[in-house]
Motif scaffolding. Structure first.
Motif, PDB file in Angstrom:
ATOM      1  N   UNK A 257       0.839  -1.209   0.000  1.00  0.00           N
ATOM      2  CA  UNK A 257       0.000   0.000   0.000  1.00  0.00           C
ATOM      3  C   UNK A 257       0.868   1.252   0.000  1.00  0.00           C
ATOM      4  N   UNK A 258       1.955   1.246   0.793  1.00  0.00           N
ATOM      5  CA  UNK A 258       2.840   2.408   0.853  1.00  0.00           C
ATOM      6  C   UNK A 258       3.448   2.686  -0.519  1.00  0.00           C
ATOM      7  N   UNK A 259       3.877   1.642  -1.203  1.00  0.00           N
ATOM      8  CA  UNK A 259       4.449   1.810  -2.542  1.00  0.00           C
ATOM      9  C   UNK A 259       3.397   2.359  -3.505  1.00  0.00           C
ATOM     10  N   UNK A 260       2.157   1.879  -3.370  1.00  0.00           N
ATOM     11  CA  UNK A 260       1.062   2.356  -4.220  1.00  0.00           C
ATOM     12  C   UNK A 260       0.809   3.847  -3.966  1.00  0.00           C
ATOM     13  N   UNK A 261       0.723   4.229  -2.698  1.00  0.00           N
ATOM     14  CA  UNK A 261       0.451   5.629  -2.359  1.00  0.00           C
ATOM     15  C   UNK A 261       1.565   6.558  -2.850  1.00  0.00           C
TER      16      UNK A 261
ATOM     17  N   UNK B 135      -3.582   9.835   7.661  1.00  0.00           N
ATOM     18  CA  UNK B 135      -4.096  10.429   6.427  1.00  0.00           C
ATOM     19  C   UNK B 135      -4.633  11.828   6.705  1.00  0.00           C
ATOM     20  N   UNK B 136      -4.213  12.822   5.908  1.00  0.00           N
ATOM     21  CA  UNK B 136      -4.599  14.208   6.092  1.00  0.00           C
ATOM     22  C   UNK B 136      -5.610  14.625   5.022  1.00  0.00           C
TER      23      UNK B 136
ATOM     24  N   UNK C 219       6.005   9.808   1.936  1.00  0.00           N
ATOM     25  CA  UNK C 219       4.669  10.390   1.907  1.00  0.00           C
ATOM     26  C   UNK C 219       4.007  10.030   0.580  1.00  0.00           C
ATOM     27  N   UNK C 220       2.725   9.698   0.607  1.00  0.00           N
ATOM     28  CA  UNK C 220       2.013   9.312  -0.597  1.00  0.00           C
ATOM     29  C   UNK C 220       0.645   9.957  -0.677  1.00  0.00           C
ATOM     30  N   UNK C 221      -0.149   9.456  -1.629  1.00  0.00           N
ATOM     31  CA  UNK C 221      -1.493  10.007  -1.843  1.00  0.00           C
ATOM     32  C   UNK C 221      -2.453   8.856  -2.124  1.00  0.00           C
ATOM     33  N   UNK C 222      -3.624   8.891  -1.485  1.00  0.00           N
ATOM     34  CA  UNK C 222      -4.656   7.876  -1.725  1.00  0.00           C
ATOM     35  C   UNK C 222      -5.680   8.444  -2.700  1.00  0.00           C
ATOM     36  N   UNK C 223      -5.893   7.798  -3.841  1.00  0.00           N
ATOM     37  CA  UNK C 223      -6.846   8.310  -4.838  1.00  0.00           C
ATOM     38  C   UNK C 223      -8.248   8.461  -4.265  1.00  0.00           C
ATOM     39  N   UNK C 224      -9.017   9.360  -4.872  1.00  0.00           N
ATOM     40  CA  UNK C 224     -10.343   9.680  -4.351  1.00  0.00           C
ATOM     41  C   UNK C 224     -11.392   8.634  -4.692  1.00  0.00           C
ATOM     42  N   UNK C 225     -11.103   7.718  -5.613  1.00  0.00           N
ATOM     43  CA  UNK C 225     -12.088   6.700  -5.983  1.00  0.00           C
ATOM     44  C   UNK C 225     -12.388   5.746  -4.840  1.00  0.00           C
ATOM     45  N   UNK C 226     -13.365   4.870  -5.075  1.00  0.00           N
ATOM     46  CA  UNK C 226     -13.835   3.996  -3.994  1.00  0.00           C
ATOM     47  C   UNK C 226     -12.877   2.846  -3.679  1.00  0.00           C
TER      48      UNK C 226
ATOM     49  N   UNK D 113      -8.977   4.908   3.041  1.00  0.00           N
ATOM     50  CA  UNK D 113      -8.421   6.253   2.836  1.00  0.00           C
ATOM     51  C   UNK D 113      -8.641   6.654   1.380  1.00  0.00           C
ATOM     52  N   UNK D 114      -9.260   7.815   1.182  1.00  0.00           N
ATOM     53  CA  UNK D 114      -9.570   8.259  -0.185  1.00  0.00           C
ATOM     54  C   UNK D 114      -9.343   9.767  -0.287  1.00  0.00           C
ATOM     55  N   UNK D 115      -8.561  10.173  -1.269  1.00  0.00           N
ATOM     56  CA  UNK D 115      -8.316  11.584  -1.519  1.00  0.00           C
ATOM     57  C   UNK D 115      -7.532  12.277  -0.421  1.00  0.00           C
ATOM     58  N   UNK D 116      -6.582  11.575   0.190  1.00  0.00           N
ATOM     59  CA  UNK D 116      -5.839  12.128   1.322  1.00  0.00           C
ATOM     60  C   UNK D 116      -4.328  11.982   1.122  1.00  0.00           C
ATOM     61  N   UNK D 117      -3.605  12.853   1.812  1.00  0.00           N
ATOM     62  CA  UNK D 117      -2.146  12.746   1.881  1.00  0.00           C
ATOM     63  C   UNK D 117      -1.814  11.679   2.918  1.00  0.00           C
ATOM     64  N   UNK D 118      -0.890  10.776   2.584  1.00  0.00           N
ATOM     65  CA  UNK D 118      -0.661   9.589   3.408  1.00  0.00           C
ATOM     66  C   UNK D 118       0.757   9.554   3.987  1.00  0.00           C
TER      67      UNK D 118
END
Length: 638
Positions: A124-128, A220-221, A159-166, A200-205
């Protein structure tokens, strides 16, 4: 069904991963002499190190709580893993491919739950991290840039990002072979109407790692106005994530904390980043919870509670920050380190301070300034009108109760004198007596000086080094296994376990009945069942493993590890020293046998048959001659 790991592979893992390198991921180790290392035990609270590691033997033992064993036992205990999970983790660290005896190796079925959840978080970290470069994450990149963090800083802290999709992450991890059950259990996904969706969706990780550096959760922010969730959302409680037991940044800071004997506790993820980038590489933060007892335990193991240790809390100067300081002071008595508080000008946090005034301002902020106790007492006193006698009395009553919780009497008196100055009472001795009185009342009620209660122990009672839990078959009163009466037996067993070449082959001729303490007799039987001390001449670690395997229960097993790492009493451990121990144990056994035979003859009196009398008298004569030879010739008479 999961296959059984091949025994040779388990041995290879034990040999390949040094125990000191594994233990040092969780606590600071220092030389204990004799090739051993020591540190504060991670399994119970203590202020002076009684936890020892023997790299040469591959064993650890705590002389306080009696926990002990090899590298595998340590990891199983500290991370609450099964045997197979532990071997798999250590094998991955050592690059060893494991073989399973019942069928082929199937990672998705045969790897333990913790290992699978850790792997899911790593994926998940690599994905984010990859998503942070995409167009959708522009708001996240802007957030970081506005706080002074460039791409290199984001990469350093992963630091990563979680996409806003479901379900972007959920589908990604499914493709990696993770089951829906694993994703829900990990906290990375949650139940939706039509199956699992991303938590987590649409957040800074920010990835949150444990002391060993393994990612166990995320912070997640929120970035978007249409996100109705809290500003910060953390991983829920899972089998691998307990928010009261993790510190953000501990994986990056632990080595410098141990090296500098200093830790800086800040309030958020960006504060940790700002401190590290400014050169304060000992900064860590709690994850959505107050700094508490479990966090203290983590830091104390790294700080070793030496006299130069420093813990600096950086709280906001507002009411919430003041409340946090007072709460921290309540727990501060568990630290032997000196604890300070740092509040930036205008109440800025380290991130804002770095942005506004630069790295030097951050470094200057965390230099020890105000002792935490002083700040806490000033906050209490400041709530009262000190211009009136009633106000001063009320302030004294509340603050004195806090000072009374200080356990060290000399420190308690010093703080009480300072409290008199804070309140404006000229009679310092009056305040000192008041604090001492409150401390006595707390003790007399059955509590400790901190006022938290607990069983009341006898005053001035010396610690007793007794066998804590006698193993099955051990009867009678608790034994003081370190008494002079048993010291020689203990030294001989330590030699047989640690330096078998010095006592072989003579030791293997000793019977268990030559050891008067039942726990020591049990260890002697374990050595015998393992093939004798002579087995240690060929393969030291295999020999110790065999002795541990022969132990009938955990009590005996713990005693074996204790004896295998404990330092010797003698200054020079050589054949002469070993011979003295061998002779003393044998001589005491011979003297006991002489006394037994003579006692039996005395009880029988004239009722003994002539033939039996002659045989007994002959045995006594032979034993007396042997004893005399031992006294004159020492080990040469064995």
């Amino acid at each position: 069904m999961a296959g059984r790991i091949n025994d040779d592979d388990v041995k290879a893992v034990r040999d390949a991963v040094p125990i000191d390198s594994v233990v040092s991921e969780y606590l600071q180790l220092r030389s204990a002499g004799g090739g051993n290392l020591k540190g504060l035990c991670p399994f119970h609270d203590e202020k002076s190190p009684s936890f020892q590691v023997s790299p040469g033997k591959g064993l650890f033992h705590c002389f306080g709580c009696q926990e002990g064993g090899d590298t595998i036992a340590f990891v199983m205990k500290i991370d609450h893993l099964s045997f197979s999970e532990t071997v798999e983790r250590l094998a991955a660290k050592a690059g060893i491919t494991l073989r399973y005896e019942e069928g082929g190796y199937n990672p998705s079925h045969q790897r333990g739950e913790r290992i699978r959840l850790i792997e899911a978080h790593q994926a998940a970290a690599e994905f984010y991290v990859a998503q942070l470069d995409g167009p959708e994450a522009e708001a996240g990149r802007k957030f970081l840039a506005e706080r002074g963090f460039d791409q290199a800083a984001a990469a350093h802290f992963r630091v990563g990002y979680s996409p806003a999709g479901w379900d972007h992450l959920t589908r990604y991890l499914r493709g990696k072979g993770f089951s829906d059950k694993e994703l829900i259990t990990s906290g990375l996904s949650q139940d939706g109407r039509r199956g699992p969706i991303d938590r987590f969706r649409g957040r800074l990780m920010w990835p949150i790692s444990d002391t060993a550096g393994e990612i166990v959760g995320f912070g997640a922010r929120k970035l978007r106005d249409d996100d109705n969730g809290p500003k910060y959302l953390n991983t829920p409680e899972t089998p691998i994530y307990k928010k009261s037991q993790v510190l953000y940044g501990i994986d990056l800071a632990k080595k410098d904390i141990a090296k500098a004997s200093r830790a800086v506790v800040v309030e958020g993820y960006t504060d940790v980043m700002a401190c590290h980038l400014a050169g304060v590489t000992t900064a860590i933060a709690t994850c959505g919870t107050a700094f508490g007892n479990d966090h203290i335990k983590i830091l104390r193991r790294l700080l070793m509670d030496n006299g130069s240790a420093r813990v600096i809390f950086t709280f906001d100067g507002d009411a919430a920050g003041q409340k946090a300081a007072l709460r921290a002071f309540e727990d501060d008595q568990k630290f032997a380190a000196e604890t300070y508080i740092a509040i930036a000008p205008d109440g800025m946090d380290p991130c804002d301070l770095r942005l506004g005034k630069g790295d030097d301002a951050v470094r200057d902020l965390v230099e020890p300034r105000t002792p935490l106790f002083e700040f806490a007492l000033r906050q209490i006193v400041g709530r009262y009108d000190l211009e009136t006698p009633a106000g001063r009395a009320a302030a004294l009553d509340e603050a004195a109760a806090v000072v009374a919780k200080i356990k060290t009497s000399s420190v308690q008196r010093e703080v009480a004198v300072q409290l008199a100055g804070f309140v404006g009472i000229l009679d310092q001795e009056f305040v000192v007596r008041r604090v001492a009185q409150l401390a006595r009342w707390a003790r007399d009620k059955g509590g400790d000086p901190s006022g938290r209660g607990g069983p009341r122990g006898g005053r001035g009672a010396p610690p007793q080094h007794t066998a804590p839990h006698p193993a099955p078959g051990f009867s009678g009163p608790a034994l003081n296994l370190r008494s002079p009466a048993h010291r020689t037996e203990r030294e001989l067993l330590k030699l047989a376990l640690q330096k078998p070449a010095l006592v072989s082959p003579a030791f293997d001729a000793y019977g268990a009945d030559e050891f008067t303490a039942p726990p020591y007799a049990a260890v002697r039987r374990c050595i015998e069942d393992a093939g004798g001390a002579e087995q240690g001449l060929a393969d030291d670690r295999a020999y110790l493993g065999a002795v541990l395997d022969a132990a009938p229960d955990d009590t005996v097993r713990n005693l074996v590890t204790e004896l295998a790492v404990e330092v010797f009493h003698g200054r020079t451990i050589d054949e002469t020293y070993a011979g003295v121990q061998l002779v003393h144990v044998r001589l005491r056994a011979v003297d006991r046998r002489i006394n037994d035979v003579q006692g039996s003859l005395a009880r029988l009196g004239s009722n003994v048959a002539p033939a039996e009398l002659a045989a007994a008298q002959n045995e006594v004569w032979v034993l007396q001659q042997y004893a005399q030879s031992l006294r004159i010739h020492g080990a040469a008479a064995l």
